[in-house]
Design an enzyme around this catalytic site. Sequence first.
Site, PDB file in Angstrom:
ATOM      1  N   HIS A   1       0.845  -1.187   0.000  1.00 33.80           N
ATOM      2  CA  HIS A   1       0.000   0.000   0.000  1.00 33.80           C
ATOM      3  C   HIS A   1       0.877   1.232   0.000  1.00 33.80           C
ATOM      4  O   HIS A   1       1.952   1.220   0.602  1.00 33.80           O
ATOM      5  CB  HIS A   1      -0.922   0.018   1.233  1.00 33.80           C
ATOM      6  CG  HIS A   1      -2.091   0.905   1.050  1.00 33.80           C
ATOM      7  ND1 HIS A   1      -2.033   2.257   1.304  1.00 33.80           N
ATOM      8  CD2 HIS A   1      -3.338   0.649   0.598  1.00 33.80           C
ATOM      9  CE1 HIS A   1      -3.215   2.777   1.016  1.00 33.80           C
ATOM     10  NE2 HIS A   1      -4.018   1.838   0.579  1.00 33.80           N
TER      11      HIS A   1
ATOM     12  N   ASP B   1      -8.094  -5.098  -0.173  1.00 39.23           N
ATOM     13  CA  ASP B   1      -8.589  -5.794  -1.358  1.00 39.23           C
ATOM     14  C   ASP B   1      -8.244  -7.269  -1.372  1.00 39.23           C
ATOM     15  O   ASP B   1      -8.785  -8.028  -2.171  1.00 39.23           O
ATOM     16  CB  ASP B   1      -8.042  -5.126  -2.628  1.00 39.23           C
ATOM     17  CG  ASP B   1      -8.704  -3.803  -2.854  1.00 39.23           C
ATOM     18  OD1 ASP B   1      -9.880  -3.668  -2.486  1.00 39.23           O
ATOM     19  OD2 ASP B   1      -8.046  -2.883  -3.371  1.00 39.23           O
TER      20      ASP B   1
HETATM   21  N1  CMC Z   1       4.248  -7.506  -5.138  1.00 39.86           N
HETATM   22  C1  CMC Z   1       5.602  -7.542  -5.261  1.00 39.86           C
HETATM   23  N2  CMC Z   1       6.407  -6.482  -5.016  1.00 39.86           N
HETATM   24  C2  CMC Z   1       5.812  -5.337  -4.645  1.00 39.86           C
HETATM   25  C3  CMC Z   1       4.423  -5.227  -4.499  1.00 39.86           C
HETATM   26  C4  CMC Z   1       3.637  -6.372  -4.738  1.00 39.86           C
HETATM   27  N3  CMC Z   1       2.300  -6.328  -4.608  1.00 39.86           N
HETATM   28  N4  CMC Z   1       4.097  -3.967  -4.120  1.00 39.86           N
HETATM   29  C5  CMC Z   1       5.266  -3.304  -4.032  1.00 39.86           C
HETATM   30  N5  CMC Z   1       6.311  -4.124  -4.348  1.00 39.86           N
HETATM   31  C6  CMC Z   1       7.739  -3.788  -4.288  1.00 39.86           C
HETATM   32  C7  CMC Z   1       8.149  -2.943  -5.488  1.00 39.86           C
HETATM   33  O1  CMC Z   1       8.604  -3.747  -6.559  1.00 39.86           O
HETATM   34  C8  CMC Z   1       9.248  -2.103  -4.870  1.00 39.86           C
HETATM   35  O2  CMC Z   1      10.398  -2.912  -4.771  1.00 39.86           O
HETATM   36  P1  CMC Z   1      11.881  -2.246  -4.919  1.00 39.86           P
HETATM   37  O3  CMC Z   1      11.990  -1.262  -3.780  1.00 39.86           O
HETATM   38  O4  CMC Z   1      12.816  -3.385  -4.831  1.00 39.86           O
HETATM   39  O5  CMC Z   1      11.889  -1.577  -6.278  1.00 39.86           O
HETATM   40  C9  CMC Z   1       8.771  -1.832  -3.453  1.00 39.86           C
HETATM   41  O6  CMC Z   1       7.928  -2.964  -3.134  1.00 39.86           O
HETATM   42  C10 CMC Z   1       7.973  -0.535  -3.286  1.00 39.86           C
HETATM   43  O7  CMC Z   1       6.884  -0.550  -4.225  1.00 39.86           O
HETATM   44  P2  CMC Z   1       6.320   0.731  -4.972  1.00 39.86           P
HETATM   45  O8  CMC Z   1       5.675   0.286  -6.245  1.00 39.86           O
HETATM   46  O9  CMC Z   1       7.398   1.781  -5.048  1.00 39.86           O
HETATM   47  O10 CMC Z   1       5.229   1.231  -3.928  1.00 39.86           O
HETATM   48  P3  CMC Z   1       4.047   2.221  -4.240  1.00 39.86           P
HETATM   49  O11 CMC Z   1       3.729   2.904  -2.982  1.00 39.86           O
HETATM   50  O12 CMC Z   1       4.367   3.075  -5.435  1.00 39.86           O
HETATM   51  O13 CMC Z   1       2.857   1.237  -4.703  1.00 39.86           O
HETATM   52  C11 CMC Z   1       0.974  -0.199  -4.637  1.00 39.86           C
HETATM   53  C12 CMC Z   1       1.825   0.837  -3.873  1.00 39.86           C
HETATM   54  C13 CMC Z   1      -0.305  -0.475  -3.844  1.00 39.86           C
HETATM   55  C14 CMC Z   1       0.571   0.378  -6.013  1.00 39.86           C
HETATM   56  C15 CMC Z   1       1.808  -1.493  -4.823  1.00 39.86           C
HETATM   57  O14 CMC Z   1       2.155  -2.028  -3.555  1.00 39.86           O
HETATM   58  C16 CMC Z   1       1.091  -2.538  -5.663  1.00 39.86           C
HETATM   59  O15 CMC Z   1       1.200  -2.525  -6.898  1.00 39.86           O
HETATM   60  N6  CMC Z   1       0.313  -3.484  -5.018  1.00 39.86           N
HETATM   61  C17 CMC Z   1      -0.491  -4.446  -5.733  1.00 39.86           C
HETATM   62  C18 CMC Z   1      -1.799  -3.771  -6.179  1.00 39.86           C
HETATM   63  C19 CMC Z   1      -2.765  -3.588  -5.040  1.00 39.86           C
HETATM   64  O16 CMC Z   1      -3.013  -4.490  -4.245  1.00 39.86           O
HETATM   65  N7  CMC Z   1      -3.375  -2.400  -5.001  1.00 39.86           N
HETATM   66  C20 CMC Z   1      -4.436  -2.105  -4.020  1.00 39.86           C
HETATM   67  C21 CMC Z   1      -4.066  -1.067  -3.032  1.00 39.86           C
HETATM   68  S1  CMC Z   1      -5.268  -1.005  -1.696  1.00 39.86           S
HETATM   69  C22 CMC Z   1      -6.685  -0.332  -2.429  1.00 39.86           C
HETATM   70  C23 CMC Z   1      -6.558   1.124  -2.625  1.00 39.86           C
HETATM   71  O17 CMC Z   1      -6.587   1.855  -1.616  1.00 39.86           O
HETATM   72  O18 CMC Z   1      -6.448   1.548  -3.785  1.00 39.86           O
END
Ligand code: CMC
Length: 428
Positions: free
Chosen positions: A307, A364
């Site tokens: 998240h 989710d």
């Molecule tokens: N699976 C594998 N690796 C992950 C995941 C995941 N679900 N989420 C983040 N990472 C890794 C990412 O690759 C990165 O690694 P590194 O530092 O080595 O490059 C690190 O964790 C940080 O991730 P980020 O993408 O920079 O984090 P963010 O804050 O930009 O993204 C997120 C947050 C929710 C988009 C992401 O965690 C994600 O894609 N999750 C899966 C989709 C999901 O479940 N979304 C629903 C969110 S809850 C409902 C809502 O409120 O919208």
Amino acid sequence: MSSTATITYGEQSVQLPVITGTENESAIDIAKLRDTTGLITLDSGFKNTGATKSAITYLDGENGILKYRGYAIEELAEKSTFLEVAYLLIYGKLPNKKEIEDFQFQISRHTLVHEDMKKFFDGFPSKSHPMGQLSSLICSLSSFYPESLNPHQTPEEQNLTIIKLLAKMATIVSWIYKKSLGHPLIYPQNKYDYVTNFMHMTFGQRTEEVVIDPVVVNAMNVLLILHADHEQNCSTSTVRIVGSADCNLYASISAGISALWGPLHGGANQAVIEMLEQIKNDGGDVAKWVNKAKDKNDPFRLMGFGHRVYKNFDPRAKIIKKACDDVLAKLGVNDPVLDIAKQLEAAALSDPYFVERKLYPNVDFYSGIIYRALGFPTDMFTVLFALGRLPGWIAQWKEMRENKEPIGRPRQVYVGEVDLKYVPLAQR
Ligand code: CMC
């Protein structure tokens, strides 16, 4: 702590005010930074940028705290109804008995949807995604209620627009579902409360006992409450920014619905079940899929994990897990993907990759399992998220208008070509 922050740039030093919120969050107000230094700030994805001051929702991602209007989400989920929470978010206080009865009465007077809107369904191809339909149908309410186009509605007129939207949204969502099955539409029955009415219009072909089963209605109330607001996320920021151009409520919410559709946002609940199905159909080797998620050369991510703001645990996930167990027990559902989900959760929570990055199951991860147990098809999940998020979007749109916030217009740092000479087409 000082109430100013000093930024030094070259020979220049500028003092900027630091403002502190009621939960002691502090922010540097950089509005004057450009006037004095010529600098703007750059923060891709707004990861550390406050876009507004808001009195609606407080979220502490480090400590897993979520409050609506000062009330803890745990208490609201346990003790209130979705309609009470909608009132709280939109009007800023918990309603007393008369206020909630009036609110329920006003909504029940507007649950019918204009019959001409049914014709839209004939135009959508049979496999249209429900979120695309929802976004179009909600935007089209502005055609049926053109008085909503006036950005200078009186508070009473604006309130009627809000009531109509809340009332018709539940009818429209249930109709999208019925149409996807090719079933006749079921009309609202105003003897029911908001959530029961929605369940009636959606599952009216089932016996009344099933539709208004307290465990089922309670689970639906909890799900909608947990989704009701989440401060300045992607869809809410969209609603506020579209509304800041004096756009009407229906168009602004329609834009928020489109933003919510994305699998990185609300679309994750659909993506979670699809992922669990995929793992099951692939033989159920959970470790293989955890490794894929960790592999930087593989685009696969564990949907329902991680998240942007919760870096410890998602308080909504804790509450929903309990509701999930209750519903599955009550309905006697034995879902094979649930087993995969449990294994995935355990594997990810003990794996250093996920632990180090603080990637926990989010709301989710479990919501899809409940929706599925209730009988909703996968592509309806995000529509249900939208039904829950509606009061939050409305409250944020209303707050933005009442605070007379300026039109949203970020800046950028240009990194493209400079001063190219135009070459005529024949010479290229
Ligand atoms: N699976 C594998 N690796 C992950 C995941 C995941 N679900 N989420 C983040 N990472 C890794 C990412 O690759 C990165 O690694 P590194 O530092 O080595 O490059 C690190 O964790 C940080 O991730 P980020 O993408 O920079 O984090 P963010 O804050 O930009 O993204 C997120 C947050 C929710 C988009 C992401 O965690 C994600 O894609 N999750 C899966 C989709 C999901 O479940 N979304 C629903 C969110 S809850 C409902 C809502 O409120 O919208």
